[in-house]
Motif scaffolding. Structure first.
Motif, PDB file in Angstrom:
ATOM      1  N   VAL A 159       0.833  -1.214   0.000  1.00  0.00           N
ATOM      2  CA  VAL A 159       0.000   0.000   0.000  1.00  0.00           C
ATOM      3  C   VAL A 159       0.859   1.251   0.000  1.00  0.00           C
ATOM      4  CG1 VAL A 159      -1.569   1.371   1.425  1.00  0.00           C
ATOM      5  CG2 VAL A 159      -2.055  -1.029   1.019  1.00  0.00           C
ATOM      6  N   TRP A 160       1.987   1.204   0.737  1.00  0.00           N
ATOM      7  CA  TRP A 160       2.851   2.383   0.862  1.00  0.00           C
ATOM      8  C   TRP A 160       4.014   2.337  -0.125  1.00  0.00           C
ATOM      9  CZ3 TRP A 160      -0.233   5.260   3.357  1.00  0.00           C
ATOM     10  CH2 TRP A 160      -1.008   4.761   4.390  1.00  0.00           C
ATOM     11  N   GLN A 161       3.897   1.529  -1.150  1.00  0.00           N
ATOM     12  CA  GLN A 161       4.960   1.417  -2.151  1.00  0.00           C
ATOM     13  C   GLN A 161       5.336   2.757  -2.787  1.00  0.00           C
ATOM     14  OE1 GLN A 161       4.205   1.676  -5.714  1.00  0.00           O
ATOM     15  NE2 GLN A 161       6.369   1.482  -6.282  1.00  0.00           N
ATOM     16  N   PRO A 162       4.383   3.616  -3.165  1.00  0.00           N
ATOM     17  CA  PRO A 162       4.773   4.889  -3.803  1.00  0.00           C
ATOM     18  C   PRO A 162       5.692   5.739  -2.936  1.00  0.00           C
ATOM     19  CG  PRO A 162       2.436   4.485  -4.106  1.00  0.00           C
ATOM     20  CD  PRO A 162       2.918   3.462  -3.130  1.00  0.00           C
ATOM     21  N   TYR A 213      11.243   7.436  -1.873  1.00  0.00           N
ATOM     22  CA  TYR A 213      12.323   7.818  -0.952  1.00  0.00           C
ATOM     23  C   TYR A 213      13.591   7.001  -1.212  1.00  0.00           C
ATOM     24  CZ  TYR A 213      14.976   8.241   3.387  1.00  0.00           C
ATOM     25  OH  TYR A 213      15.974   8.433   4.300  1.00  0.00           O
ATOM     26  N   LEU A 214      13.451   5.683  -1.304  1.00  0.00           N
ATOM     27  CA  LEU A 214      14.616   4.815  -1.492  1.00  0.00           C
ATOM     28  C   LEU A 214      15.219   4.966  -2.885  1.00  0.00           C
ATOM     29  CD1 LEU A 214      13.369   1.536   0.246  1.00  0.00           C
ATOM     30  CD2 LEU A 214      14.923   3.277   1.154  1.00  0.00           C
ATOM     31  N   ARG A 249      17.423   8.018  -3.164  1.00  0.00           N
ATOM     32  CA  ARG A 249      18.727   7.765  -2.546  1.00  0.00           C
ATOM     33  C   ARG A 249      19.582   6.853  -3.425  1.00  0.00           C
ATOM     34  NH1 ARG A 249      19.170   8.771   2.971  1.00  0.00           N
ATOM     35  NH2 ARG A 249      20.616   7.011   3.205  1.00  0.00           N
ATOM     36  N   GLU A 250      18.947   5.842  -4.017  1.00  0.00           N
ATOM     37  CA  GLU A 250      19.684   4.880  -4.836  1.00  0.00           C
ATOM     38  C   GLU A 250      20.183   5.506  -6.131  1.00  0.00           C
ATOM     39  OE1 GLU A 250      19.092   0.192  -6.172  1.00  0.00           O
ATOM     40  OE2 GLU A 250      17.489   1.267  -5.143  1.00  0.00           O
ATOM     41  N   LEU A 251      19.389   6.439  -6.690  1.00  0.00           N
ATOM     42  CA  LEU A 251      19.761   7.090  -7.947  1.00  0.00           C
ATOM     43  C   LEU A 251      20.481   8.422  -7.720  1.00  0.00           C
ATOM     44  CD1 LEU A 251      16.501   6.514 -10.042  1.00  0.00           C
ATOM     45  CD2 LEU A 251      18.625   5.220 -10.162  1.00  0.00           C
ATOM     46  N   ASN A 252      20.648   8.783  -6.460  1.00  0.00           N
ATOM     47  CA  ASN A 252      21.293  10.053  -6.108  1.00  0.00           C
ATOM     48  C   ASN A 252      20.566  11.257  -6.701  1.00  0.00           C
ATOM     49  OD1 ASN A 252      23.465   8.937  -4.591  1.00  0.00           O
ATOM     50  ND2 ASN A 252      24.473   8.357  -6.511  1.00  0.00           N
ATOM     51  N   ILE A 253      19.240  11.210  -6.628  1.00  0.00           N
ATOM     52  CA  ILE A 253      18.426  12.347  -7.075  1.00  0.00           C
ATOM     53  C   ILE A 253      18.265  13.284  -5.888  1.00  0.00           C
ATOM     54  CG2 ILE A 253      16.218  13.086  -8.031  1.00  0.00           C
ATOM     55  CD1 ILE A 253      15.903  10.330  -9.249  1.00  0.00           C
ATOM     56  N   ARG A 272       2.607   8.093 -10.194  1.00  0.00           N
ATOM     57  CA  ARG A 272       2.381   8.173  -8.766  1.00  0.00           C
ATOM     58  C   ARG A 272       3.466   9.033  -8.119  1.00  0.00           C
ATOM     59  NH1 ARG A 272       1.271   2.081  -7.094  1.00  0.00           N
ATOM     60  NH2 ARG A 272      -0.345   2.760  -5.650  1.00  0.00           N
ATOM     61  N   LYS A 273       4.301   8.480  -7.260  1.00  0.00           N
ATOM     62  CA  LYS A 273       5.298   9.292  -6.567  1.00  0.00           C
ATOM     63  C   LYS A 273       6.674   9.246  -7.224  1.00  0.00           C
ATOM     64  CE  LYS A 273       2.754  10.615  -3.004  1.00  0.00           C
ATOM     65  NZ  LYS A 273       2.507  12.024  -2.650  1.00  0.00           N
ATOM     66  N   SER A 274       6.833   8.465  -8.274  1.00  0.00           N
ATOM     67  CA  SER A 274       8.154   8.329  -8.901  1.00  0.00           C
ATOM     68  C   SER A 274       8.512   9.588  -9.675  1.00  0.00           C
ATOM     69  CB  SER A 274       8.172   7.125  -9.839  1.00  0.00           C
ATOM     70  OG  SER A 274       7.317   7.330 -10.944  1.00  0.00           O
ATOM     71  N   ASN A 275       9.810   9.842  -9.799  1.00  0.00           N
ATOM     72  CA  ASN A 275      10.282  11.018 -10.526  1.00  0.00           C
ATOM     73  C   ASN A 275      11.377  10.605 -11.504  1.00  0.00           C
ATOM     74  OD1 ASN A 275      10.302  13.758 -11.203  1.00  0.00           O
ATOM     75  ND2 ASN A 275      11.965  14.200  -9.764  1.00  0.00           N
TER      76      ASN A 275
END
Length: 354
Positions: A33-36, A41-42, A45-49, A83-86
């Motif tokens: 449910v909280w995947q977005p 957030y993760l 951090r992983e992509l250094n955005i 959704r929340k991805s950028n």
């Protein structure tokens, strides 16, 4: 055997067996449910955005066009920020997945651990990562939970408390362990019975979607508008995607592009009414074109029969995106209730054996 004994036995043994599968499905679903939010957030951090501000839709489309020109025919699927991805996601024919910044098209990384984790979590939730049989295990378990365990539990509850309704909804906190365990089981079941029925019924849709559409086809089959004239419009070059799709689907936004492959010879442009997490109906549309980008077929929520529009809502209802944050939180809690019922049910069974 009396009907009461049959219902009680059915509730007991299905609860002990099917209840374990449904409990696992509920836990994995609650996490998803909280995947977005977790994924955004993760992933940053992983992509250094470092700048996580949302890129405008128009800019994302412009970057998408440029990426297609660069990578040509090696792309299998292209997806815009959702959704929340950028980031813009490109899946290539060789199976690799690359991520690009939606503002400038800069390469960010590939095959993210976060993305892989949530894909695995979703597969565990839907089919236990056992294809194709796992899907049927989960689907049948959801229907048994919905129509056998929950309904039989309600009938047992009603038989015990039909003349003392208030007691059926309360817990006696100062009672013995056995009584407290029973009270917790009955209260969790009766308070959440309607949300759990909705959740389990909508969850089985992902296994039996064809059967659900057949079932819902008894609803009135009418169309809002005729699209026969729209199929004559050409999409044109990639530079004119946005312009032409505004004419075809003015209230929709481009979500993803599926490219021709060995399996599919045509392009499929998938649209959705919103790329954000918003309450309301989920509306999608698909424009199919040949290799020359000439429109061959259009499927749209606005023109689908009522049966398809109804089944299209199974996903947002199940994931908790139909009625805002409250709906998502309720789905999260409901995912944990089957485990609570399973544990208290086992304890009640063991108490009785002793």
């Amino acid at each position: 055997m009396k009907p009461y004994k049959i219902i009680k036995t059915l509730h007991l043994w299905l609860g002990l067996t099917v209840g374990a599968i449904v409990s696992f499905s509920g836990i994995t679903g609650s996490l998803y449910v909280w995947q977005p939010e977790i994924s955004a957030y993760l992933t940053n951090r992983e992509l250094n955005i470092h700048n996580s501000s949302k890129t405008s839709y128009a800019k994302s489309v412009h970057t998408t066009i440029k990426l297609k020109e660069v990578h040509g025919d090696s792309i299998k699927k292209l997806q815009l920020p959702y959704r929340k991805s950028n980031y813009i996601l490109l899946t290539f024919l060789n199976g690799t997945t690359y991520y690009y910044h939606p503002k400038n098209g800069a390469y960010l990384g590939s095959n993210l651990k976060t993305d892989s984790f949530f894909k695995t979590l979703l597969q565990l939730h839907r089919n236990l990562c056992i294809k194709p049989y796992g899907s049927y295990i989960m689907g049948i378990s959801s229907l048994l939970f919905c129509f056998s365990i929950l309904i039989s539990g309600f009938l047992l509850w009603r038989r015990s408390y039909k003349k003392r309704w208030k007691k059926g909804f309360t817990i006696t906190w100062s009672s013995s362990k056995k009584k407290f365990n029973y009270n917790l089981h009955k209260v969790a079941g009766i308070y959440f019975i309607i949300p759990l029925i909705i959740m389990s019924f909508s969850g089985a849709y992902f296994t039996f979607y064809k059967e659900y559409r057949t079932l819902f086809s008894v609803l009135p089959d009418f169309k809002i508008e005729d699209t026969s004239s729209l199929t004559k419009i050409k999409i044109g070059t990639y530079f004119s995607i946005e312009k032409h799709t505004k004419k075809l689907l003015p209230k929709y936004k481009l979500w993803s592009i599926h490219f021709p492959s060995k399996k599919d010879r045509d392009y499929r442009f998938r649209f959705i009414n919103t790329l954000e997490i918003e309450s309301g109906l989920r509306k999608t549309a698909d424009i199919f074109t040949d290799k020359d980008l000439i429109t061959t077929k259009i499927n749209s929520f606005n023109t689908d029969p009522l049966s398809l529009r109804a089944t299209a809502q199974m996903y947002p209802i199940h994931i908790g995106e139909s009625f805002g944050f409250v709906h998502r939180f309720l789905v999260f809690i409901c995912g944990l209730i089957p485990l609570a019922l399973y544990i208290t049910g086992i304890r009640f069974y063991l108490f009785k054996k002793r």
